[in-house]
Scaffold this active site. Structure first.
Site, PDB file in Angstrom:
ATOM      1  N   HIS A  44       0.822  -1.212   0.000  1.00  0.00           N
ATOM      2  CA  HIS A  44       0.000   0.000   0.000  1.00  0.00           C
ATOM      3  C   HIS A  44       0.856   1.262   0.000  1.00  0.00           C
ATOM      4  CE1 HIS A  44      -4.300  -1.230   0.470  1.00  0.00           C
ATOM      5  NE2 HIS A  44      -3.692  -2.399   0.641  1.00  0.00           N
ATOM      6  N   HIS A  92      -0.145 -13.245  -1.188  1.00  0.00           N
ATOM      7  CA  HIS A  92      -1.472 -13.623  -0.689  1.00  0.00           C
ATOM      8  C   HIS A  92      -1.477 -15.015  -0.058  1.00  0.00           C
ATOM      9  CE1 HIS A  92      -3.844 -10.635  -3.465  1.00  0.00           C
ATOM     10  NE2 HIS A  92      -3.082 -10.042  -2.565  1.00  0.00           N
TER      11      HIS A  92
END
Length: 325
Positions: free
Chosen positions: A110, A236
């Site tokens: 992010h 992930h």
């Protein structure tokens, strides 16, 4: 604040363009003047090499002061870098819990993910601290708090004042990968990023509903290749998204994508509902993209190849848009 930019590496200490040196005392100036102006007889006896060293010492003293010159000499000998690296590792080991590793790693994506090549802004600069109220930032505070604790713990170490908050985010993400069983590359993460004190532009993070081709195009605008995009998506595998063990960094993400649990034949209602909880929509769509699927299949069959490519992609990601001191 404790999150303000800190002075970077030894290069920043000795670079004439950015150093503001203290004014030397009159006695110091006199001593240097005396050394710089030997008698004619003495000057002839001094070799070019000795004279060069004398002038270099005088210049260093003038630029950064005698105490900073001592620091510069110590760093040029390579004594400082290992101690800084050891300090970073020590505070991460003391502050990062395995259950927080997914949140810490997500923080890296992010912070770096706001980079836009055409605009030449955003990227790995610690702006994520000011972006927590954005919808896509939900839950980032869990990772940010861990990184802040580790960053604050540097104050009494050899790394004090030499590591920025953006550096610590990048290092914490690398440590989270290692801590959960992935490749160890913490010491390869470059240091010296400069922090910013404002948020990056909005709407830079990819939507979770993007198709495979759309996702590739989005990352391409940040200068990220398909290989790097697919390798980074392997993160992930940790975090409870249904790809293997939530706290084990491996290639289970790719093995799951190849197995395609969302379209198994003769699934029961319960199995279908469980499959819907595996991954994000973008994970499902990525496997439908032929160009991405080539890398997915490679990493599903070769975990070592995934680890190598992930490290390379991560280091590039952690440098996107960063300004280094």
């Amino acid at each position: 604040s404790q999150c303000h930019a800190r002075t970077m590496t030894a290069r920043a200490i000795i670079a004439p363009a950015i150093v503001r040196s203290p004014v030397p005392s009159s006695s110091s100036r006199d001593r240097r003047r005396h050394r710089a102006a030997p008698s004619t007889t003495t000057a002839r006896a001094v070799s070019r090499r000795e004279l060069g060293l004398t002038l270099l010492g005088t210049t260093l003293g003038t630029l950064v002061g005698e105490s900073n010159a001592r620091d510069a000499r110590a760093m040029s000998d390579g004594d400082d870098e290992p101690s800084v690296r050891r300090a970073i590792r020590a505070v991460l080991e003391a502050n990062v819990q395995k259950t927080k590793c997914p949140a810490v790693l997500r923080l890296v994506f992010h912070d770096a993910g706001t980079y836009l090549a055409s605009a030449k802004d955003g990227g790995m600069n610690a702006s994520v601290r000011y972006e927590l109220n954005r919808p896509e930032s939900f839950g980032l505070k869990r990772g940010l708090n861990v990184v802040k604790s580790a960053y604050d713990a540097l104050d009494d170490t050899a790394a004090a004042g030499k590591v920025s908050f953006a550096d610590m985010i990048a290092c914490a993400g690398a440590y989270a990968v290692e801590f959960t069983g992935g490749p160890a590359f913490l010491e390869r993460v470059p240091l010296g990023r400069i922090d910013v004190e404002t948020a990056d532009p909005e709407n830079r993070m990819p939507e979770q509903t993007l198709g495979g081709k759309e996702m590739r195009e989005h990352f391409a605008r940040s200068g990220i290749t398909t290989r790097d995009m697919v390798a980074l998506a392997g993160a992930h595998t940790i975090g409870g998204k249904g790809f293997g063990d939530a706290y084990t960094f491996d290639n289970a993400y790719y093995a799951t994508l190849v197995a395609d649990p969302w379209h198994k034949a003769n699934m029961t209602k319960d199995e279908a509902e469980m499959a819907e909880h595996i991954g994000l929509p973008s994970d499902k769509y990525m496997r439908e993209d032929a160009e991405s699927m080539e890398w997915i299949q490679k990493y599903a069959n070769d975990q070592d190849a995934f680890f190598v490519d992930f490290v390379d992609a991560y280091i590039r990601l952690a440098a996107l848009g960063a300004e280094f001191a």
